[in-house]
Each structure stands twice: as C-alpha cells, then as structure tokens.
Scaffold this motif. Structure first.
Motif, PDB file in Angstrom:
ATOM      1  N   LEU A 238       0.819  -1.216   0.000  1.00 55.78           N
ATOM      2  CA  LEU A 238       0.000   0.000   0.000  1.00 55.78           C
ATOM      3  C   LEU A 238       0.852   1.264   0.000  1.00 55.78           C
ATOM      4  O   LEU A 238       0.368   2.340  -0.325  1.00 55.78           O
ATOM      5  CB  LEU A 238      -0.963   0.008   1.201  1.00 55.78           C
ATOM      6  CG  LEU A 238      -2.104  -1.008   1.130  1.00 55.78           C
ATOM      7  CD1 LEU A 238      -2.979  -0.918   2.373  1.00 55.78           C
ATOM      8  CD2 LEU A 238      -2.945  -0.794  -0.120  1.00 55.78           C
TER       9      LEU A 238
ATOM     10  N   ARG B 163      -2.750  -0.745  -9.832  1.00 57.24           N
ATOM     11  CA  ARG B 163      -4.179  -0.914  -9.674  1.00 57.24           C
ATOM     12  C   ARG B 163      -4.806   0.116  -8.742  1.00 57.24           C
ATOM     13  O   ARG B 163      -5.925   0.544  -8.921  1.00 57.24           O
ATOM     14  CB  ARG B 163      -4.335  -2.265  -8.990  1.00 57.24           C
ATOM     15  CG  ARG B 163      -5.400  -3.137  -9.493  1.00 57.24           C
ATOM     16  CD  ARG B 163      -5.423  -4.263  -8.522  1.00 57.24           C
ATOM     17  NE  ARG B 163      -5.464  -5.526  -9.233  1.00 57.24           N
ATOM     18  CZ  ARG B 163      -5.553  -6.682  -8.608  1.00 57.24           C
ATOM     19  NH1 ARG B 163      -5.569  -6.717  -7.307  1.00 57.24           N
ATOM     20  NH2 ARG B 163      -5.598  -7.786  -9.287  1.00 57.24           N
ATOM     21  N   LEU B 164      -4.038   0.474  -7.712  1.00 58.35           N
ATOM     22  CA  LEU B 164      -4.568   1.368  -6.704  1.00 58.35           C
ATOM     23  C   LEU B 164      -4.869   2.745  -7.263  1.00 58.35           C
ATOM     24  O   LEU B 164      -5.677   3.480  -6.724  1.00 58.35           O
ATOM     25  CB  LEU B 164      -3.532   1.535  -5.590  1.00 58.35           C
ATOM     26  CG  LEU B 164      -3.658   0.633  -4.402  1.00 58.35           C
ATOM     27  CD1 LEU B 164      -2.541   0.917  -3.444  1.00 58.35           C
ATOM     28  CD2 LEU B 164      -4.987   0.837  -3.736  1.00 58.35           C
ATOM     29  N   PHE B 165      -4.176   3.106  -8.340  1.00 58.90           N
ATOM     30  CA  PHE B 165      -4.274   4.488  -8.786  1.00 58.90           C
ATOM     31  C   PHE B 165      -4.952   4.623 -10.134  1.00 58.90           C
ATOM     32  O   PHE B 165      -5.040   5.702 -10.675  1.00 58.90           O
ATOM     33  CB  PHE B 165      -2.887   5.124  -8.800  1.00 58.90           C
ATOM     34  CG  PHE B 165      -2.231   4.991  -7.468  1.00 58.90           C
ATOM     35  CD1 PHE B 165      -2.564   5.852  -6.446  1.00 58.90           C
ATOM     36  CD2 PHE B 165      -1.366   3.947  -7.223  1.00 58.90           C
ATOM     37  CE1 PHE B 165      -2.010   5.684  -5.198  1.00 58.90           C
ATOM     38  CE2 PHE B 165      -0.813   3.781  -5.971  1.00 58.90           C
ATOM     39  CZ  PHE B 165      -1.129   4.649  -4.967  1.00 58.90           C
ATOM     40  N   GLU B 166      -5.437   3.473 -10.628  1.00 58.41           N
ATOM     41  CA  GLU B 166      -6.221   3.553 -11.856  1.00 58.41           C
ATOM     42  C   GLU B 166      -7.484   4.334 -11.564  1.00 58.41           C
ATOM     43  O   GLU B 166      -8.064   4.230 -10.497  1.00 58.41           O
ATOM     44  CB  GLU B 166      -6.645   2.139 -12.284  1.00 58.41           C
ATOM     45  CG  GLU B 166      -5.571   1.383 -13.012  1.00 58.41           C
ATOM     46  CD  GLU B 166      -5.928  -0.087 -13.107  1.00 58.41           C
ATOM     47  OE1 GLU B 166      -7.114  -0.404 -12.958  1.00 58.41           O
ATOM     48  OE2 GLU B 166      -5.017  -0.888 -13.320  1.00 58.41           O
TER      49      GLU B 166
END
Lengths: 352, 280
Positions: free
Chosen positions: B196, B276-279
C-alpha cells in the motif's frame, strides 16, 4: 462457546466486561465510547487487557494470571471491523482468500467459490473494493472473516455505514448465516432496533461496565436498573415509593408486580407504547392505574404518534406512543383530555 | 430564500482575470527556465560532431558504468537498511526517536562537501573508525566502496523520509485485520503495508537513486577522483571541463546523464500508473 472476563485501564476510562455465551448471538449494546469496540479488540487479541481471562471454544486465548496471551493469528476469530478495511489493492476474491495461506491453490479457489455463493457475491469476484457498493463490501468483509474456520465471529457495528433498507437485508442475511455457521457471534451496536432483532442475549454496556447481561426479552422487559431502562429506550421513568405492596408515583397509587426485597424508594419504568389512552368520561369512576391528563405535545412519526401528557391532579407526566390507526379511531387529535392507563403487567419496578 | 447553489457563479475572466490566468505567466517563465538550458544541451550535443564522438570513449563508458553500478548498489543498501528504519519511525515509539528522526534528515540539509569531510574523518585511514579498519586490513577511503558510502550518506535520507510518510499513510487497521486472518506480521508487512505504500517506495527509491547518481561533493572528498575506481559521471564532467577537452567533453557526459535521468522519470510514472490502486 465464549467466556470473557476482562479489565483494562485506558487513561481515565476503566473497562470491566464479563459475559459468557454458547452458540448464540450476543449483542454488546451501548453508546459510542462505552467500551464495546474495545472489548471486541481484546477478544480478537489486538488489545491486551490488564487482567482477566478470555476463553473461546474451550481454549484459553488470554489469561493474565497464567501469562497466556495468544496473538491474533492464533485465536481463530472472524473479525469484521467497523470501517471494514477491505484491502484496497486486492479484488473481492483475493480479499476473501487473503487468509488462506496454508491452503493449496485448488482448495483456496473452492473455498472462495463457496463463500461467494454463501454471501451472494457471484459476478463480483474480480472487482476491487472501491468498485463495490456498501452492501457488497459488507458481504465481502464477512466472507473474508469466515474464510478460515473460526471459533467466534466478532462484528463491530458492521451495518452502521449503510442505509436503512440495505441494513434490513443484511440483518436478515446475518440471521440466516448464524443458523448455518453454528458459532457464537458477538455483535457490537448502538442501534436499539438492531440489538433487539439480532440478539439472543444482550450485554448493556455503559462507561466500561456491563450493567445487565441477560436474554433479550429479559433486558427489554425487566431492566435491572434505571440506566439500563434509559439505554434500552424506556421513555417513562418515575421515582416512586412502596406502600403496602403497591407503588405511589406523584400521589397516584399504582398496582404493580413488586419484586421482594426492595426498599421504600424505587424507580418505576413503563415503555411509551405500553401506556393506554382511554376516552375521558366525567361521570365515570377512574379504573385502577388510571389518571386524567391532557396532551401537551403531539409528534407525528408517520406510523406512530408520540404524545406528551401532563397529569391534571395525581399521576406522573408521561410519554405515550400510539399507532396511527388507533390514533385516528380514538380521535386523539380532536380531544385534549384523556385517561391514561399504566397497565400493571407493564409496570416494572427497580431498586433505586 | 436563495441557497448558495442558486446564486449565479462569477464566470471566469469576465470582470477580473482568473487565478489560472494570473499564475500562467510565472509558471511559463519557470518552465522556460528549466527547458532552455536542457534544450540547448541536447541541441549542441546533436549538432556538434565532437560530442557524438566522445560518447563512445572508453573513459566515458567507464565513468558511466561506475556511476550506474555504485548508485544501484547504494539504492540496494538504502532499501535494505532504510525500509526497517522508516517502518520503526512510522509505527513505533522508542526512546530517542525524535533524535533519530532529526539525524535522518540532517544529511539532506548538509552540504555534501561537509558530509565528505565527516566521512573521511570517520573512515579515513587515520580516522576514528578507519584506524581500526586499517588494522583489520580494510581500506575504505579512496576506493569504490567509499563512493557507495558517500552516496549512501547523502541519498538514503530521501528514501527513508518518503517511506516513513508512506507507512504512516497506511491505516494500521489493515495490519490488524490481516493479523486476525492468521497472517504473520512479516507477511502482513510484505502483502499489505509495503504494497500500500508502493508510491512512496517507488518515489523514494527513484529520488534516492537519482541523488546517488548525481553525488559529487562528498565523493570527491571521501573517495577522490580516480578514473575507473572512483570517478563517477559527475566527477568525470568536472574533470573533462577542466581538461583540454573543455566544454565539449563535459557536454558529452552531461547529455548522457540527462538521458538516464529522463528515462528514470518516465519509468517511474509508468510504474505508478500501472498500479491498480491508482487507476481511475
């Protein structure tokens, strides 16, 4: 089976909580800051109590005197925290299977599929948490907590972030799940209706202490002390005096079931929906447990009306809840003066 | 009654210029200030045949190789030691934490030449620890190891700082939930905490690596300027500039460093965008 008896000091706050339960749902009920969530964290092993003992499924997971304090990893608890804390970088399926580290890939897939079915998550497996609705996130969090075999399920206000309709659905789902799971569930809430719906037993917690721990109906019908009555939504609480097996409240002599061994000073409780309204008849004699009062305020809540009445002579000020239908049939709106009946079976006498 | 939403919104630029218009000029000026020298460098390097010819010089390639090897080694050591330190600073309380926290920042505000002198005093042959090492037959000053130590000293704080902020931004509830799911602390750190904080990790690592790559002051004092041993690219630029090659030699080296730095930035952006977290 779960048995908890723990004490913990946190600054000025002193937690002292004890309860025991079999395969039933225990609701820890109280206001925020009363110590409900802290108790759950202690059971999960995330917070070490100063003293006491926690036993889950016959296994001692914490015992201060014997120096036992199993880490969370070894306690076999399913724990759903209030903010859910779904891992944001993992899909629904990856979240559910997260704890299945010692399982083969095939077995893990099978278990995930099983939980997806159990919690109606089909088709959502590859979504990230932020692509799920609140209710779906809730079910993923439950599935994740249940993926490994658990000895107890701990739920910390799991429905608080959802809207009312969704909450209703999920509560029903939880009732169904509980029947299938056959493990104790410890459920924390400050919502009275939720507590009543889900609980087999309720622990009323206030300022770190368990005021009453009893089966649900017992708590609601026979609060042990005035504070429990207040917390469980009893709107009418009067100070009273015992007089030869009856109670005097504000000059009105009431017949009630008086438990043995109470001093002359008592607290008298009656729920607003248990009070009856009768038409006032100037000629007639007042029956037992009745007094004349007039309506001061009338609040319409859609399906119910809440009335405040002031006594004309003897008797207490009362809050009466009337369903809309009898409200209309009686014509409450058009009359100011009523006879209020406090039925003897619904009066509850507590020690002061 | 008019609510706030009903009120007409002042349309941009009608009566007074919007803030964006007002800020555009200084922003453009700054952009030009950065772009002009870089463009000039690339332009000259492409046009000037002498520059293109020097790119293949053995000495240039030696310096480039040394720079890449030492800065990468520096980053590896910084990660190895910096990740645990950043985690402790972010998550735990220990005596002297404030002091450690301040000391970690110190190299960032210290002129690198001061760092070079300090390193030499500590690890030089007659230095406080250097004399002990010397008796064990270990020589640090004026070796390739000294280059790495000098780079580590000035660049590692950038990684630690960035990672500490990254770890602090991870809600500890995730770690707690992971624990209740039976996952060990080390695995939780790997699968949750570090994952994270990936933007902070990647950002900090790039900063650290670039800072190591551009290290000059501490290196020249502690490691010296020996071709093939301690002469990294920035040192080679200085040497070239002061030699008979003059500006042409310096340009060849400078344009290579510029290209490396640019590629790094692009890679950083791609890595973070692929997350993926910031797409969106």
């Amino acid at each position: 089976m779960i048995a908890v008896d723990i004490q913990k000091r946190l600054g000025d706050f002193a937690l002292d909580v004890a309860f025991e339960a079999g395969h039933e749902t225990v609701v820890l009920f109280g206001h925020s800051g009363s110590g409900k969530s802290v108790s759950l964290a202690a059971i999960a092993g995330l917070l070490r109590p100063d003293s006491g003992r926690i036993e889950v499924a016959g296994r001692v997971v914490f015992d201060a005197t014997r120096g036992v304090n199993l880490p969370p990893q070894r306690r076999n608890v399913g724990y759903v925290v209030q903010q859910l804390a779904l891992f944001p970088h993992l899909t629904a399926a990856e979240n559910i299977g997260y704890g299945l580290t010692r399982t083969s890939a095939t077995a893990r897939r099978a278990r995930i599929a099983e939980l997806v079915g159990l919690l109606s998550l089909a088709g959502l497996e590859d979504r990230l948490p932020r692509q799920l609705s609140g209710g779906q996130q809730q079910r993923v969090a439950l599935a994740r907590a249940l993926a490994r075999p658990v000895d107890v399920l701990l739920l910390d206000e799991p429905f608080s972030a959802l809207d009312e309709t969704l909450r209703g659905d999920l509560r029903a789902e939880l009732l169904r799940l509980h029947r299938e799971l056959d493990v104790p569930v410890v459920f924390v809430t400050h919502d009275l209706r939720e507590a009543h719906l889900l609980a087999d037993r309720i622990a009323v917690i206030d300022d770190g202490k368990v005021l009453q721990y009893a089966p649900r109906e017992e708590v609601f019908r026979h609060p042990r002390v005035r504070r429990v009555a207040e917390l469980t939504g009893v709107r009418n609480l009067f100070g009273g005096c015992l007089d030869h097996g009856r109670v005097v409240v504000n000059g009105l002599l009431l017949t009630a079931e008086v438990p043995a061994g109470l001093g002359p000073e008592v607290d008298v409780a009656i729920r607003a929906e248990r009070c009856n309204l009768r038409r006032y008849d100037p000629e007639g004699e007042l029956p037992e447990n009745c007094f004349v009062a007039h309506v001061v305020t009338d609040l319409a809540f859609g399906n119910t009306h809440t009335l405040h009445l002031e006594p004309e002579s003897a008797g207490p000020s009362v809050e009466v809840e009337v369903a809309s239908r009898p409200y209309e049939v009686l014509g409450v709106a058009s009359r100011g003066r009523w006879v209020v009946e406090l039925p003897a079976p619904d009066l509850h006498i507590m020690p002061r | 009654m008019t609510s706030l939403a009903d009120r007409p919104v002042a349309s941009e630029g009608r009566t007074s210029p919007s803030l964006a218009t007002l800020f555009a000029l200084p922003a453009l000026l700054f952009g030009a200030f950065v772009l002009v020298p870089l463009a000039a460098l690339v332009y000259r390097a492409v046009r000037d045949e002498g520059v293109a010819g020097r790119l293949t010089d053995a000495s240039v390639q030696t310096a480039l190789r040394l720079s890449l090897v030492t800065s990468t080694l520096t980053l590896a050591i910084a990660l190895l030691l910096g990740i645990p330190l950043a985690y402790l600073l972010a998550r735990t309380q220990f005596p002297g934490k404030q002091l450690v926290d301040t000391l970690v920042d110190l190299p960032m505000v210290l002129p690198p030449t001061v760092a070079g002198v300090a390193l030499l005093v500590a690890f030089g042959r007659r230095g406080v620890f250097g004399s002990v090492l010397d008796r064990l037959g270990i020589e640090l000053a004026f070796t390739t190891s000294a280059v790495v130590l000098a780079q580590l000293f000035v660049s590692a704080p950038f990684l630690v700082r960035s990672l500490k902020a990254g770890f602090q931004a991870v809600d500890p509830t995730y770690e707690q939930v992971s624990a209740t799911l039976g996952v060990s602390p080390l695995r939780t750190f790997w699968r949750i905490t570090l994952r994270l904080s990936r933007p902070a990790l990647v950002g900090g690592a790039v900063l650290c690596w670039v800072r190591a790559l551009s290290e000059l002051g501490a290196t020249i004092i502690f490691a010296g300027n020996f071709e093939g041993r301690t002469q990294t690219m920035p040192l080679a630029i200085i040497s070239a500039f002061e030699s008979s090659q003059g500006l042409a030699g310096a340009m060849a080296l400078a344009v290579i460093l510029l290209a490396v730095a640019f590629v790094l930035l692009v890679v950083l952006r791609l890595v973070l965008r692929g997350d993926r977290l910031f797409e969106v």
